[in-house]
Design an enzyme around this catalytic site. Structure first.
Site, mmCIF file in Angstrom:
data_model
loop_
_atom_site.group_PDB
_atom_site.id
_atom_site.type_symbol
_atom_site.label_atom_id
_atom_site.label_comp_id
_atom_site.label_asym_id
_atom_site.label_seq_id
_atom_site.Cartn_x
_atom_site.Cartn_y
_atom_site.Cartn_z
ATOM 1 N N ASP A 114 -0.630 2.569 7.107
ATOM 2 C CA ASP A 114 -1.070 1.578 6.359
ATOM 3 C C ASP A 114 -1.053 0.379 7.128
ATOM 4 O O ASP A 114 -0.559 -0.125 7.698
ATOM 5 C CB ASP A 114 0.149 1.499 5.073
ATOM 6 C CG ASP A 114 -0.476 1.134 3.658
ATOM 7 O OD1 ASP A 114 -1.371 0.461 3.665
ATOM 8 O OD2 ASP A 114 0.037 1.739 2.802
ATOM 9 N N ASP A 211 -5.062 -1.477 3.083
ATOM 10 C CA ASP A 211 -4.559 -2.254 2.032
ATOM 11 C C ASP A 211 -5.400 -3.290 1.214
ATOM 12 O O ASP A 211 -6.102 -3.945 2.130
ATOM 13 C CB ASP A 211 -3.215 -3.055 2.241
ATOM 14 C CG ASP A 211 -2.567 -3.494 1.117
ATOM 15 O OD1 ASP A 211 -2.216 -2.858 0.374
ATOM 16 O OD2 ASP A 211 -2.275 -4.868 1.057
ATOM 17 N N GLU A 268 -8.319 0.823 0.367
ATOM 18 C CA GLU A 268 -7.827 0.423 -1.269
ATOM 19 C C GLU A 268 -8.623 -0.585 -1.689
ATOM 20 O O GLU A 268 -8.803 -1.568 -0.921
ATOM 21 C CB GLU A 268 -6.344 0.139 -1.178
ATOM 22 C CG GLU A 268 -5.909 0.038 -2.816
ATOM 23 C CD GLU A 268 -4.771 -1.019 -2.851
ATOM 24 O OE1 GLU A 268 -3.993 -1.002 -3.900
ATOM 25 O OE2 GLU A 268 -4.675 -1.906 -2.004
ATOM 26 N N HIS A 342 2.473 4.765 -5.019
ATOM 27 C CA HIS A 342 3.737 3.706 -4.950
ATOM 28 C C HIS A 342 3.619 2.586 -5.741
ATOM 29 O O HIS A 342 4.366 1.852 -6.108
ATOM 30 C CB HIS A 342 4.020 3.601 -3.605
ATOM 31 C CG HIS A 342 2.884 2.559 -2.918
ATOM 32 N ND1 HIS A 342 1.547 2.899 -2.570
ATOM 33 C CD2 HIS A 342 2.965 1.299 -2.715
ATOM 34 C CE1 HIS A 342 0.867 1.992 -2.328
ATOM 35 N NE2 HIS A 342 1.538 0.934 -2.169
ATOM 36 N N ASP A 343 2.249 2.539 -6.275
ATOM 37 C CA ASP A 343 2.110 1.294 -7.284
ATOM 38 C C ASP A 343 1.938 1.661 -8.756
ATOM 39 O O ASP A 343 1.488 1.014 -9.527
ATOM 40 C CB ASP A 343 0.673 0.781 -6.891
ATOM 41 C CG ASP A 343 0.936 -0.137 -5.506
ATOM 42 O OD1 ASP A 343 2.031 -0.378 -5.299
ATOM 43 O OD2 ASP A 343 -0.349 -0.333 -4.695
HETATM 44 C C1 NOJ Z 1 -1.534 -2.965 -2.377
HETATM 45 C C2 NOJ Z 1 -0.274 -2.199 -2.128
HETATM 46 O O1 NOJ Z 1 -0.358 -0.827 -2.500
HETATM 47 C C3 NOJ Z 1 0.756 -2.871 -2.863
HETATM 48 O O2 NOJ Z 1 1.619 -2.021 -2.784
HETATM 49 C C4 NOJ Z 1 1.014 -4.305 -2.342
HETATM 50 O O3 NOJ Z 1 1.941 -5.135 -3.194
HETATM 51 C C5 NOJ Z 1 -0.514 -4.976 -2.569
HETATM 52 N N1 NOJ Z 1 -1.347 -4.075 -2.067
HETATM 53 C C6 NOJ Z 1 -0.105 -6.166 -1.554
HETATM 54 O O4 NOJ Z 1 -0.129 -5.888 -0.254
#
Ligand code: NOJ
Length: 574
Positions: A114, A211, A268, A342-343
């Site tokens: 990541d 990210d 992302e 994970h989010d």
């Molecule tokens: C996206 C990530 O997937 C998330 O877990 C994170 O809190 C934010 N970006 C900030 O880095």
């Protein structure tokens, strides 16, 4: 594959991006903190992942994506990095990482890391220096203003601007105040980032998940953002998402670094629609291989945004997935396919049905629906078991900065009851995905000998890998088959996607069409039996069933089909 080195580019050979043939690859996402603890501190680690390589190889995935493993104060579980060239000590050492990479490669698995370079930790030495004064070498590494110049709020509550006493200025943080945003306008910052990329690529990793990459370039006029979702502040997306120089930056990164290695990249990209995504992923533009979009993640939002009780309406879901299938195909881009990460909440709870009766069958249906599409499927740890949302009952059980902020904001400012807010967290909190991986029925689910950093779901005695591996009918073996099918049938990689019956509220039906062959994919998203009639244009004289989550599924395609609750049926025809 043979790794390219920097000097090969000088030989005049045109650079090639991503020589791993992405087409039939499947990625498995590991959240290191919650995967497997090998040293008994209650926190997952790299050696824990190493131990599970045989498990991952058995599942049959091709690539492992690890969430951030770098040194970090862990305010946002590693998305706040204080040293990009060191391993987070609770996860292990650089030697452990080297061993993990070597063993994964031996087992035929690639590893991508990541890359978090929209922001650093406030403990990173760059920021420590930057905050000291306006005229040191790091002063312009971050975004500083004399005043709060707009209405932006941070993703995790409060203003996106924080005052730093020493420097007597405010810095921008789109996320927590411990995550200051880097100033990508500064070419030195970009070169620092490229060096970090080279550091890891030269170790032999196979690529990056990047990210919030759509936020790198800030509109230098820093315009106010609209106040949406009943939030206290305006949205920073107005001046951060797909900003004026983001493609220039990524093309530079690609030219200077990415193109020199055989790797894959996935960005992302919050706040990015399919047209904008085409710019990131169109092969000829030389930016990224693919992006994660959020369009299907937003379908169950309400006026308060993500924390809502809505279910995703199937017609809207089909529309969004179809738009992306069509657009990426048309623009020579590539899709990332995911239901969860994970989010996000657990897929089976959010999109399927996690009741005892339908959990496994609906988890298999969801897997089928996604894995037969064009793109690269991402499996989030535990998805292959049909793991469910967390069963927390108290706010003290939540660990995520977002969850704690939402609890405060909803109960204190928005006037929600604690009970209702806990229910919303149960449905949507990021911690739903972060409870420990369930390995067996022993204490702590075989995740750790110590008390885990976040509580294990009480259903681990039933839902765990040991049970799944012992049951030939498990979700695990079904996913194994889905992955194997992608490796075997080129039509899954290449076929042209075509949606059928767009307005049907219960059934997701689509085709994958090749020159001489095609796939017919039929998925029932409800707990009812549906007597379904496939569109009359679909003819298949010779056909065979390639996969179904029901043992008694008809072996041959017929246009009238009884679709059992959460039934999934895939036919191959020539
Ligand atoms: C996206 C990530 O997937 C998330 O877990 C994170 O809190 C934010 N970006 C900030 O880095």
């Amino acid at each position: 594959t043979e790794r390219k080195t920097a000097d090969r580019k000088d030989s005049g050979k045109e650079e090639q991006k991503m020589e791993l043939n992405l087409g039939d690859k499947v990625v498995y996402q590991i959240y290191p903190k919650s995967f497997r603890d090998s040293d008994g501190d209650g926190i997952g680690d790299l050696n824990g992942i190493r131990k599970k390589i045989p498990y991952l190889a058995k599942l049959g995935v091709d690539v492992l994506w690890l969430n951030p493993i770098y040194a970090s104060p862990q305010v946002d579980n590693g998305y706040d990095i204080s040293n990009y060239r060191e391993i987070e000590p609770t996860f292990g050492t650089m030697e452990d990482f080297g061993n993990l990479l070597a063993e994964a490669h031996e087992a035929g698995l690639k590893i991508i890391l990541d890359l978090v370079v929209n922001h650093t930790s406030d403990q990173h030495p760059w920021f420590q220096e930057s905050r000291k004064s306006k005229d040191n070498p790091y002063s312009d590494y971050y975004i500083w203003k004399d005043e709060v110049i707009n209405n932006w709020g941070s993703s995790f509550g409060g203003s996106a601007w924080e005052y730093a006493e020493e420097r007597a200025q405010y810095y921008l943080h789109c996320f927590a105040k411990e995550q200051p945003d880097l100033n990508w306008e500064n070419p030195k910052v970009r070169q620092e980032v490229y060096d970090i990329l080279r550091f890891w690529l030269d170790k032999g990793i196979d690529g990056f998940r990047m990210d919030v990459i759509s936020l790198l370039s800030k509109d230098q006029s820093f315009p106010d953002g609209p106040v949406i979702q009943n939030k206290a502040y305006g949205s920073y997306y107005a001046g951060c998402a797909n900003g004026p120089r983001v493609h220039e930056f990524l093309q530079e990164m690609n030219r200077e670094v990415l193109s020199k290695y055989d790797i894959m990249t996935v960005g992302e990209t919050p706040h990015t629609n399919a047209d904008e995504a085409a710019l990131y992923t169109d092969e000829s533009r030389k930016e990224l291989n693919m992006v994660f979009h959020f369009d299907h993640m937003h379908l169950d939002y309400d006026e308060n945004g993500k924390y809502a009780t809505n279910r995703v309406p199937l017609v809207a879901l089909k529309k969004v997935m179809t738009q992306w299938q069509d657009k990426m195909h048309e623009c020579n881009g590539w899709n990332s396919l995911y239901w969860c990460n994970h989010d996000q909440a657990r897929a089976v709870t959010r999109f399927g049905n996690d009741s005892e009766e339908y959990r496994e069958i609906s988890a298999k249906m969801l897997g089928t629906c996604l894995h037969m599409m064009q793109g690269t499927p991402y499996i989030y740890e535990g998805e292959e078991l049909g793991m469910t949302n967390a069963d927390f009952t108290k706010i003290e059980e939540y660990k995520d900065v977002e969850a704690l902020d939402i609890f405060k904001d909803f109960t204190e400012r928005k006037g929600f009851s604690k009970e209702d807010t806990l229910h919303l967290l149960h449905l949507k909190s990021r911690d739903n995905a972060r409870t420990p991986m369930q390995w067996d029925a022993s204490e702590n689910a075989g995740f750790s000998e110590a008390q885990p950093w976040i509580r294990v779901n009480a259903n681990y005695k039933r839902i765990n890998t040991e049970n799944a591996l012992a049951d030939s009918d498990s979700v695990f073996y079904y996913y194994q088959k889905l992955i194997a099918l992608r490796h075997e049938l080129p039509i899954i990689t290449d076929g042209v996607y075509e949606l059928l019956d767009a307005e049907n509220e219960k059934i997701y039906a689509y085709l994958r069409k090749g020159e001489k062959e095609s796939l017919i994919v039929l998925c029932n998203f409800t707990d009812e039996t549906v007597e379904y009639e496939v569109d009359e244009s679909v003819k298949a004289e010779r056909s065979k069933l390639v996969i179904s989550n029901y043992k008694d599924a008809p072996e041959k395609f017929a246009s009238k089909i009884t679709m059992k609750p959460y039934g999934a049926y895939v036919y191959y025809t020539k």
